[in-house]
Design a protein around this motif. Sequence first.
Motif, short mmCIF file in Angstrom:
data_model
loop_
_atom_site.label_atom_id
_atom_site.label_comp_id
_atom_site.label_asym_id
_atom_site.label_seq_id
_atom_site.Cartn_x
_atom_site.Cartn_y
_atom_site.Cartn_z
N SER A 274 34.42 81.62 31.82
CA SER A 274 35.31 80.96 30.71
C SER A 274 36.82 80.27 30.98
O SER A 274 37.23 80.70 32.06
CB SER A 274 35.21 81.90 29.42
OG SER A 274 36.08 82.86 29.48
N GLU B 287 29.15 93.64 36.02
CA GLU B 287 28.72 94.56 34.84
C GLU B 287 29.96 94.38 33.82
O GLU B 287 29.61 94.50 32.75
CB GLU B 287 28.63 95.80 34.83
CG GLU B 287 27.31 96.17 35.85
CD GLU B 287 26.15 95.52 35.51
OE1 GLU B 287 25.86 95.52 34.27
OE2 GLU B 287 24.90 95.21 36.32
N VAL C 8 31.55 85.41 32.16
CA VAL C 8 30.46 85.51 30.93
C VAL C 8 28.90 85.62 31.34
O VAL C 8 28.25 85.91 30.50
CB VAL C 8 30.70 84.16 29.88
CG1 VAL C 8 32.09 84.46 29.45
CG2 VAL C 8 30.39 82.95 30.77
N TYR C 9 28.57 85.17 32.58
CA TYR C 9 27.26 85.35 32.89
C TYR C 9 27.37 85.45 34.61
O TYR C 9 28.15 84.95 35.22
CB TYR C 9 26.37 83.85 32.51
CG TYR C 9 25.20 84.07 33.41
CD1 TYR C 9 24.09 84.72 32.82
CD2 TYR C 9 24.82 83.03 34.21
CE1 TYR C 9 22.69 84.62 33.26
CE2 TYR C 9 23.57 83.00 34.82
CZ TYR C 9 22.63 83.97 34.33
OH TYR C 9 21.29 83.96 35.06
N ALA C 10 26.46 86.36 34.92
CA ALA C 10 25.98 86.40 36.38
C ALA C 10 24.46 86.64 36.51
O ALA C 10 23.97 87.48 36.06
CB ALA C 10 26.80 87.70 36.92
N ASN C 11 23.88 85.79 37.13
CA ASN C 11 22.58 85.90 37.67
C ASN C 11 22.12 87.12 38.35
O ASN C 11 23.05 87.57 38.89
CB ASN C 11 21.91 84.68 38.04
CG ASN C 11 22.55 84.28 39.51
OD1 ASN C 11 22.99 85.14 40.21
ND2 ASN C 11 22.08 83.14 40.01
N TRP D 191 33.80 75.06 31.05
CA TRP D 191 33.44 76.41 31.77
C TRP D 191 33.53 75.89 33.31
O TRP D 191 33.82 74.90 33.63
CB TRP D 191 31.70 76.53 31.55
CG TRP D 191 31.65 76.67 30.12
CD1 TRP D 191 31.00 75.69 29.24
CD2 TRP D 191 31.53 78.01 29.29
NE1 TRP D 191 30.91 75.95 28.01
CE2 TRP D 191 31.22 77.65 27.92
CE3 TRP D 191 31.95 79.32 29.59
CZ2 TRP D 191 31.14 78.61 26.71
CZ3 TRP D 191 32.01 80.19 28.44
CH2 TRP D 191 31.53 79.77 27.42
N ASP E 253 29.95 71.67 28.48
CA ASP E 253 28.72 71.68 28.01
C ASP E 253 28.67 70.60 27.00
O ASP E 253 29.47 69.71 26.95
CB ASP E 253 28.30 73.15 27.25
CG ASP E 253 29.46 73.30 26.26
OD1 ASP E 253 29.88 72.48 25.79
OD2 ASP E 253 29.52 74.69 25.91
N ARG F 289 24.76 89.51 40.83
CA ARG F 289 24.95 90.93 40.61
C ARG F 289 24.49 92.04 41.64
O ARG F 289 25.29 92.81 41.86
CB ARG F 289 24.00 91.50 39.68
CG ARG F 289 24.56 90.98 37.84
CD ARG F 289 23.40 91.32 36.96
NE ARG F 289 23.93 90.56 35.52
CZ ARG F 289 24.78 91.18 34.87
NH1 ARG F 289 25.23 92.47 34.86
NH2 ARG F 289 25.02 90.71 33.54
N MET G 182 27.63 82.38 38.80
CA MET G 182 28.24 83.00 37.89
C MET G 182 28.91 81.90 37.14
O MET G 182 29.15 80.80 37.49
CB MET G 182 29.52 84.14 38.36
CG MET G 182 28.77 85.30 39.13
SD MET G 182 30.39 86.53 39.40
CE MET G 182 31.02 87.04 37.64
N VAL G 183 29.47 82.41 35.69
CA VAL G 183 29.80 81.36 34.96
C VAL G 183 31.00 81.86 34.29
O VAL G 183 31.10 83.25 33.80
CB VAL G 183 28.93 80.87 33.79
CG1 VAL G 183 29.56 79.95 32.86
CG2 VAL G 183 27.66 80.10 34.32
#
Length: 301
Positions: free
Chosen positions: A4, A25, A10-13, A91, A85, A17, A1-2
Amino acid sequence: MVFSRDGSAVYANPAARVLLGAVAEVAAPLDFFLSECGDTVAADEHPVAVALRERRASGWRVLGVQRSAGHAPVWLRVQAAPVKDETGTDWVVVSLEEASEERRLRRELHDRERRAQVRDVSSGRAEVCGRAQAHALLARAVVEARDRMVPLAVCLLDLDMFKRLNQAFGRSCGDEVLLHVAETLSACVREEDEYARLGGGEFLVIVPGMTLREAWLLMERFRERLAQELVPCTGRPVSVSGGMVLLREEEDAPALLERADSLLYLAKLDGRNRIVPDASIGAFPIAGARPGGQAVGGSDV
């Protein structure tokens, strides 16, 4: 997961999940995880916050996720690491590993070992109750905490007025009190925590993988429960005082124990029946109502 900087996911592979279910979600706030006590992890103690504040990996911790109401938490190994980044934006990458089954098996094994340890504590067997053995246990825990990059909290406990209890009710009653304390402690701590009787009414409790606040809350539950339950041979509850510290960088086991002992002394001076945490970590409420003469039970201070 990423995550902020504001603590939102902001992101979950796909693998994350599956582990997290519906939680992944939505934007996950910093109270997303549960500690092993079952409490919501405080925002400043969340692995993401730790990684951003200290600018290094948070170290692996076992944390729970409540995927849906009415169901048991899913237990995960969690570590957060800060990254930048190409634009210089901060991040946090959070790594997750499923740990529920491993935790269940460890708990079953540890419960069996705990039952044997309770008997040993009350009988005074040297391999569990000796001061030298307790110090060796602590030294090993310090090494393991550094190898695993996890926090290590230590609590030094002393039964209040234990010498006078022995004098008033006899040594057999004193042994019954020690067994009662050991059983209560065993019921309150986690399977990965360790404890040993140093001698007299002193106990050493080692709590790996928790922040100081989480470990203090764990020991507060023990202290409150102990102060509420009657010991048959006295007809009264017993109380305990303690000092709680978190391992510092480059600190060895004797220095860690010395700091805990200093805080234990403050707890005695402040009226007993309280556990005093290291105030340098942050503001803590100093809980522990005075027993009002109803609790008896380390030293005569």
